[in-house]
Design an enzyme around this catalytic site. Structure first.
Site, PDB file in Angstrom:
ATOM      1  N   GLY A 272     -25.516  70.213  -3.438  1.00 32.03           N
ATOM      2  CA  GLY A 272     -25.985  68.858  -3.650  1.00 32.03           C
ATOM      3  C   GLY A 272     -25.231  67.802  -2.873  1.00 32.03           C
ATOM      4  O   GLY A 272     -25.838  66.871  -2.323  1.00 32.03           O
ATOM      5  N   HIS A 273     -23.914  67.926  -2.788  1.00 30.68           N
ATOM      6  CA  HIS A 273     -23.149  66.811  -2.227  1.00 30.68           C
ATOM      7  C   HIS A 273     -23.232  66.727  -0.708  1.00 30.68           C
ATOM      8  O   HIS A 273     -22.680  65.803  -0.108  1.00 30.68           O
ATOM      9  CB  HIS A 273     -21.689  66.862  -2.699  1.00 30.68           C
TER      10      HIS A 273
ATOM     11  N   CYS B 250     -12.757  72.301   4.193  1.00 28.86           N
ATOM     12  CA  CYS B 250     -12.172  73.351   3.373  1.00 28.86           C
ATOM     13  C   CYS B 250     -10.899  73.923   3.980  1.00 28.86           C
ATOM     14  O   CYS B 250     -10.100  74.544   3.294  1.00 28.86           O
ATOM     15  CB  CYS B 250     -13.190  74.474   3.159  1.00 28.86           C
TER      16      CYS B 250
ATOM     17  N   THR C 170     -19.898  77.202  -3.047  1.00 30.83           N
ATOM     18  CA  THR C 170     -19.009  78.364  -3.198  1.00 30.83           C
ATOM     19  C   THR C 170     -19.532  79.307  -4.272  1.00 30.83           C
ATOM     20  O   THR C 170     -19.576  80.522  -4.074  1.00 30.83           O
ATOM     21  CB  THR C 170     -17.582  77.896  -3.527  1.00 30.83           C
TER      22      THR C 170
END
Length: 369
Positions: free
Chosen positions: A198-199, A317, A74
């Site tokens: 990253g996740h 989301c 984000t």
């Protein structure tokens, strides 16, 4: 537990966990400090930047540009879009994008419209050659093109290298931003600005990156101590950066294996009645979206969870709300109401997909009768 929701988030790999813990123990210094602990931290950050640059290009020669680390996708998307478009104010221009973007892009584009920019959103269902349609939409007034490399709900992909090459040929001044959160380490990439997280690749939450191609200048959206060349102020999370570096190096996702698993899942689903497949040949193989007609998504998800099987109904989301993405990809509202998303990682097996389909079968028998 059978975890099949890797597009929402992945389990941090052992290499990532070890790198985070080791860095907390031995290299916890502030990268802005001039003593050895500070320079050690700075070296970890520099090494991670080289790793991600090389991984973005998918080749031995890294993309020509720089990396700044962010808190995640984000922030990377907001930094790219807001930082780039500041250059065009107060003169509004045209922005080309898609109707299937992540909220961190879609809501930023709404803000641009409020500021006077014209935003053109194309839906894949309306074009046989969607990459070509995006290129055709660019004209001499187009300041920015922002597109998702891989859609998080169905795996729909665009040809990013072709998109970048042809847009630049048509209008070299158009800035091309690619949201590569689902595409990183899975499809070829290029762009002036590229966002990654990253996740999604077995690093931890709270760390992402933004690639900025050489020659592109963006304004910072966070002001402070001037870290990362003044583009992203704030003390760098060296531990998370080290984990990101380790996860990228250790990534084992294999397109061929994902394709085999997808084919196996589709074969098993074909044995069930009234199943609609929403992820076709134009989608990456690690994300498979399908509709179990007659069983609403939330009912199916809770039924699967009873047996420790974790999937999704779409974007994490959206928290279960309709995102509109499936409609833009040609999925009917009725099928969207009963959509299930399975997203794979390297650890998933055909046996897990068999267990998934057996549970779906039992749920269908219970709910449809």
């Amino acid at each position: 537990m059978i975890y099949l929701d890797n597009a929402a988030t992945t389990k941090p790999c052992e290499e990532c966990r070890r790198a985070v813990c080791d860095t907390m123990e031995s290299a916890f210094g502030n990268a802005s400090s001039l003593h050895k602990l500070g320079t050690d931290s700075l070296q970890i950050i520099s090494r991670a930047k080289r790793t991600i640059l090389s991984a973005l290009s998918g080749a031995k020669t890294p993309l020509d540009g720089m990396i700044i680390f962010t808190s995640g996708a984000t922030e990377s998307n907001n930094t790219a879009l807001l930082g780039a478009m500041h250059r065009f104010r107060p003169h509004a221009g045209k922005i080309v994008s898609t109707a299937i973007e992540h909220p961190s892009v879609a809501k930023t584009l709404i803000r641009f419209e409020e500021d006077g920019f014209e935003v053109l959103r194309l839906a894949p269902k309306d074009f046989e050659d969607f990459t070509g349609a995006l290129v055709n939409a660019v004209d001499e007034n187009t300041a920015l093109l922002s597109a998702m490399a891989v859609n998080n709900e169905t795996g729909f992909k665009i040809d990013v290298p072709r998109l970048y090459r042809e847009v630049k040929r048509k209008n070299p001044k158009t800035i091309v931003h690619i949201d590569a959160v689902q595409g990183f380490l899975k499809v070829p990439l290029d762009g002036d600005l590229i966002s990654v997280s990253g996740h999604k690749v077995h690093a931890s939450k709270g760390i992402g990156a933004l690639f900025i191609k050489k020659g592109q200048n963006i304004l910072p959206i966070m002001l402070g101590g001037g870290q990362q060349g003044g583009l992203r102020s704030g003390t760098e999370p060296v531990e998370l950066i080290a984990g990101f570096d380790a996860a990228v190096k250790a990534y084992q996702g294999d397109t061929a294996k994902f394709a085999e698993l997808k084919a196996h899942l589709l074969d098993r689903l074909a044995e069930l009645e009234n199943i609609g497949i929403n992820s076709g040949a134009d989608c990456v193989p690690n994300i498979i979206n399908f509709s179990v007609r007659g069983v609403r998504s939330e009912i199916m998800l809770h039924s699967l969870e009873e047996d420790g099987i974790y999937v999704s109904s779409g974007s994490a989301c959206s928290k279960g709300k309709k995102s509109g993405v499936l409609g833009a990809l040609g999925v009917s509202d009725k099928d969207a109401d009963c959509a299930v998303r399975v997203s794979l990682c390297a650890d998933n097996t055909a046996e897990e997909l068999d267990a998934l389909c057996e549970k779906i079968k039992r749920t269908i028998e219970r709910v449809r009768r």
